[in-house]
Scaffold this motif. Structure first.
Motif, PDB file in Angstrom:
ATOM      1  N   PHE A  20       0.848  -1.192   0.000  1.00 47.07           N
ATOM      2  CA  PHE A  20       0.000   0.000   0.000  1.00 47.07           C
ATOM      3  C   PHE A  20       0.884   1.243   0.000  1.00 47.07           C
ATOM      4  N   TYR A  21       0.321   2.346  -0.454  1.00 50.12           N
ATOM      5  CA  TYR A  21       1.065   3.605  -0.507  1.00 50.12           C
ATOM      6  C   TYR A  21       0.212   4.727   0.073  1.00 50.12           C
ATOM      7  N   THR A  22       0.893   5.710   0.644  1.00 50.15           N
ATOM      8  CA  THR A  22       0.242   6.853   1.280  1.00 50.15           C
ATOM      9  C   THR A  22       0.930   8.122   0.805  1.00 50.15           C
ATOM     10  N   GLU A  23       0.144   9.138   0.515  1.00 53.05           N
ATOM     11  CA  GLU A  23       0.713  10.392   0.034  1.00 53.05           C
ATOM     12  C   GLU A  23       0.769  11.425   1.148  1.00 53.05           C
ATOM     13  N   ALA A  24       1.914  12.109   1.231  1.00 52.72           N
ATOM     14  CA  ALA A  24       2.060  13.267   2.115  1.00 52.72           C
ATOM     15  C   ALA A  24       2.250  14.491   1.230  1.00 52.72           C
ATOM     16  N   ASN A  25       1.587  15.593   1.570  1.00 55.97           N
ATOM     17  CA  ASN A  25       1.778  16.796   0.772  1.00 55.97           C
ATOM     18  C   ASN A  25       1.669  18.039   1.631  1.00 55.97           C
ATOM     19  N   ALA A  26       2.316  19.108   1.161  1.00 56.02           N
ATOM     20  CA  ALA A  26       2.307  20.384   1.861  1.00 56.02           C
ATOM     21  C   ALA A  26       1.111  21.201   1.394  1.00 56.02           C
ATOM     22  N   ASN A  27       0.421  21.770   2.343  1.00 54.14           N
ATOM     23  CA  ASN A  27      -0.738  22.600   2.033  1.00 54.14           C
ATOM     24  C   ASN A  27      -0.270  24.022   1.737  1.00 54.14           C
ATOM     25  N   SER A  28       0.364  24.202   0.558  1.00 51.36           N
ATOM     26  CA  SER A  28       0.959  25.487   0.214  1.00 51.36           C
ATOM     27  C   SER A  28       0.976  25.671  -1.297  1.00 51.36           C
ATOM     28  N   ARG A  29       0.771  26.916  -1.757  1.00 51.36           N
ATOM     29  CA  ARG A  29       0.878  27.225  -3.185  1.00 51.36           C
ATOM     30  C   ARG A  29       2.310  27.580  -3.568  1.00 51.36           C
ATOM     31  N   ILE A  30       3.127  27.868  -2.579  1.00 50.59           N
ATOM     32  CA  ILE A  30       4.501  28.319  -2.835  1.00 50.59           C
ATOM     33  C   ILE A  30       5.483  27.146  -2.782  1.00 50.59           C
ATOM     34  N   VAL A  31       5.366  26.326  -1.734  1.00 51.95           N
ATOM     35  CA  VAL A  31       6.238  25.159  -1.581  1.00 51.95           C
ATOM     36  C   VAL A  31       5.588  23.975  -2.283  1.00 51.95           C
ATOM     37  N   LEU A  32       6.260  23.465  -3.308  1.00 52.16           N
ATOM     38  CA  LEU A  32       5.723  22.340  -4.067  1.00 52.16           C
ATOM     39  C   LEU A  32       6.335  21.049  -3.541  1.00 52.16           C
ATOM     40  N   TYR A  33       5.633  20.413  -2.619  1.00 49.69           N
ATOM     41  CA  TYR A  33       6.125  19.166  -2.036  1.00 49.69           C
ATOM     42  C   TYR A  33       4.998  18.147  -2.011  1.00 49.69           C
ATOM     43  N   SER A  34       5.287  16.966  -2.512  1.00 48.87           N
ATOM     44  CA  SER A  34       4.369  15.844  -2.437  1.00 48.87           C
ATOM     45  C   SER A  34       5.189  14.567  -2.463  1.00 48.87           C
ATOM     46  N   GLU A  35       4.784  13.574  -1.681  1.00 52.45           N
ATOM     47  CA  GLU A  35       5.544  12.320  -1.624  1.00 52.45           C
ATOM     48  C   GLU A  35       4.598  11.154  -1.395  1.00 52.45           C
ATOM     49  N   LYS A  36       4.796  10.081  -2.168  1.00 51.25           N
ATOM     50  CA  LYS A  36       4.060   8.844  -1.960  1.00 51.25           C
ATOM     51  C   LYS A  36       5.033   7.790  -1.464  1.00 51.25           C
ATOM     52  N   LYS A  37       4.683   7.183  -0.320  1.00 52.49           N
ATOM     53  CA  LYS A  37       5.563   6.200   0.312  1.00 52.49           C
ATOM     54  C   LYS A  37       4.905   4.827   0.249  1.00 52.49           C
ATOM     55  N   PHE A  38       5.715   3.823  -0.115  1.00 53.26           N
ATOM     56  CA  PHE A  38       5.220   2.471  -0.361  1.00 53.26           C
ATOM     57  C   PHE A  38       5.682   1.529   0.739  1.00 53.26           C
ATOM     58  N   THR A  39       4.753   0.703   1.232  1.00 52.37           N
ATOM     59  CA  THR A  39       5.044  -0.248   2.309  1.00 52.37           C
ATOM     60  C   THR A  39       4.581  -1.648   1.907  1.00 52.37           C
ATOM     61  N   LEU A  40       5.400  -2.647   2.251  1.00 50.69           N
ATOM     62  CA  LEU A  40       5.041  -4.050   2.082  1.00 50.69           C
ATOM     63  C   LEU A  40       5.011  -4.704   3.456  1.00 50.69           C
ATOM     64  N   LEU A  41       3.940  -5.387   3.779  1.00 51.61           N
ATOM     65  CA  LEU A  41       3.904  -6.079   5.068  1.00 51.61           C
ATOM     66  C   LEU A  41       3.297  -7.461   4.908  1.00 51.61           C
ATOM     67  N   THR A  42       3.656  -8.333   5.842  1.00 50.30           N
ATOM     68  CA  THR A  42       3.166  -9.713   5.836  1.00 50.30           C
ATOM     69  C   THR A  42       2.599 -10.054   7.207  1.00 50.30           C
ATOM     70  N   LEU A  43       1.854 -11.137   7.258  1.00 41.27           N
ATOM     71  CA  LEU A  43       1.389 -11.686   8.530  1.00 41.27           C
ATOM     72  C   LEU A  43       2.186 -12.957   8.777  1.00 41.27           C
ATOM     73  N   THR A  44       3.041 -12.927   9.790  1.00 42.76           N
ATOM     74  CA  THR A  44       3.916 -14.061  10.094  1.00 42.76           C
ATOM     75  C   THR A  44       3.758 -14.428  11.560  1.00 42.76           C
ATOM     76  N   ASP A  45       3.327 -15.660  11.830  1.00 41.85           N
ATOM     77  CA  ASP A  45       3.094 -16.121  13.210  1.00 41.85           C
ATOM     78  C   ASP A  45       2.191 -15.151  13.960  1.00 41.85           C
ATOM     79  N   ASN A  46       1.125 -14.707  13.275  1.00 49.82           N
ATOM     80  CA  ASN A  46       0.145 -13.772  13.840  1.00 49.82           C
ATOM     81  C   ASN A  46       0.765 -12.440  14.267  1.00 49.82           C
ATOM     82  N   GLU A  47       1.838 -12.052  13.590  1.00 53.05           N
ATOM     83  CA  GLU A  47       2.457 -10.750  13.828  1.00 53.05           C
ATOM     84  C   GLU A  47       2.584  -9.993  12.511  1.00 53.05           C
TER      85      GLU A  47
END
Length: 305
Positions: free
Chosen positions: A179-206
Motif C-alpha cells: 500500500f502507498y500513502t501520500e504526504a503533501n504540503a498545504n501550500s501554493r509556494i512550496v511544491l512538495y508531495s511524496e508517496k511512500k510504499f510499504t510491504l507487510l506480511t502476517l507471520t506467526d500472527n504478527e
C-alpha cells in the motif's frame, strides 16, 4: 467390373476419411480434456507476478471495503464506528479466513504541545493496521503507525492509504500486502508531495513490515503562485528480480527523474512563456536482509540546486 472396382475405391476413400475424421475428433477431445485437467490443477495455485507496478498510472487499488465486517471490527476494538473515517479506510482479503484493514481513527479535541503553549490543531487522525478474522471480525494482529498520524490543521497532510489490488508474492509461499500513502504540503509556494510504499506480511500472527515507506513518488520545488515555477519529480516502478536473498526475491526499482521549469507569459514584465524539461533514469536493487528490505533514503536533487 470397372464399376465394381470404382465403387470399392470410393467406399475405401470414404471409410478412410471417416477414420481420419474420427481420429481428429478424438485428438481434439483429448486436447480439450488435457486443457481441463491443467486448468483444474491450476485452480488452487496462487497468482504469481513479477511486476508489482511499472509506474504510478499502472497501479490498481483494491476496491474492497466490507462495511459489515468493519462494524464488527470496531466493536472488537472497543471504539465507536462513527470515529472511523470511512473515506480514509481501505481493506483487502488476505486469504480465505483473514482480511486486512488500514483504518483511520479520529481522536477529537486532542491538543498538541508546541513550546510552552498548547495549540489547538483540530482533530487528530491515527492510522492503524489490522489483520482480522473474516467471519467474526476478531483481531488477529494490530499496530498503530505513528508516522502517519496527523492533525487536521497541520501543514503536512496524509492521504488515505491505498492498498494494491493484488497480493505480492515475495517467494512461492510468502504473500505480502502493498500500500502507498501520500504526504503533501498545504501550500501554493512550496511544491512538495511524496508517496511512500510499504510491504507487510502476517507471520506467526504478527505484522511484519518488510519494506517500510519507500519513496515511489516525490516532487520538490517552488512557485510564485501565478505560473512561474521549477519542480523536480521522482517516479518509480517496482518488480521482483529473478534472484533471492535470504529467501525472498530481490526488488528491482526503476527511477525516473524529471525536471520542469516554467516562466509565466507576462506582457507587463516583458516576459515570454518558457518551459524546460530534463529527464534522467536510474535503477536500484533492494535485498532482503532477513528482517526487511533495507535501503538508504536518497534525497539528493538531480537537477535542482
Amino acid at each position: 467390373m470397372k464399376k465394381t472396382i470404382l465403387l470399392s475405391g470410393v467406399l475405401l476413400f470414404l471409410f478412410a476419411c471417416g477414420n481420419d475424421k474420427t481420429k481428429n475428433e478424438a485428438e481434439l477431445q483429448n486436447q480439450e480434456l488435457l486443457s481441463l485437467i491443467k486448468a483444474d490443477t491450476n485452480v488452487n495455485k496462487k497468482e504469481f507476478k513479477k511486476i508489482v507496478f511499472r509506474n504510478l498510472d499502472n497501479i490498481e487499488d483494491s476496491e474492497e471495503l466490507n462495511l459489515p465486517l468493519l462494524s464488527k471490527v470496531a466493536s472488537n476494538l472497543n471504539i465507536k464506528y462513527s470515529n472511523i473515517k470511512i473515506d480514509e479506510t481501505s481493506s483487502i482479503n488476505y486469504d480465505d479466513k483473514t482480511a486486512f484493514f488500514v483504518l483511520t481513527i479520529v481522536e477529537r479535541n486532542r491538543k498538541k504541545k508546541q513550546s510552552k503553549d498548547y495549540t489547538d490543531l483540530g482533530n487528530y487522525f491515527q492510522r492503524k493496521y489490522l489483520f482480522v478474522d473474516r467471519e467474526s471480525g476478531s483481531i488477529i494482529a494490530e499496530e498503530f503507525d505513528a508516522n502517519l498520524g496527523y492533525y487536521h490543521n497541520e501543514e503536512i497532510q496524509f492521504s488515505k492509504s491505498h492498498i494494491l489490488k493484488n497480493l505480492i508474492y515475495l517467494n512461492e509461499n510468502t504473500p505480502a500486502i502493498g500500500f502507498y500513502t501520500e504526504a503533501n504540503a498545504n501550500s501554493r509556494i512550496v511544491l512538495y508531495s511524496e508517496k511512500k510504499f510499504t510491504l507487510l506480511t502476517l507471520t506467526d500472527n504478527e505484522i511484519r513490515k518488510v519494506l517500510y515507506e519507500y519513496p515511489i513518488y516525490l516532487t520538490n520545488g517552488d512557485s510564485n503562485g501565478s505560473g512561474t515555477y521549477q519542480i523536480e519529480t521522482l517516479e518509480t516502478g517496482i518488480s521482483l528480480g529473478d534472484d533471492k536473498t535470504n529467501g525472498l526475491f530481490d526488488l528491482i526499482v526503476t527511477k525516473n527523474f524529471s525536471y520542469e521549469e516554467a516562466v509565466e507569459d507576462s506582457l507587463e514584465n516583458e516576459m515570454e512563456e518558457n518551459k524546460e524539461l530534463k529527464i534522467k533514469k536510474e535503477s536500484e536493487k533492494l535485498k532482503f536482509n532477513g528482517k526487511e528490505y533495507a535501503f538508504h533514503r536518497d534525497d539528493r536533487h538531480r537537477f535542482l540546486e
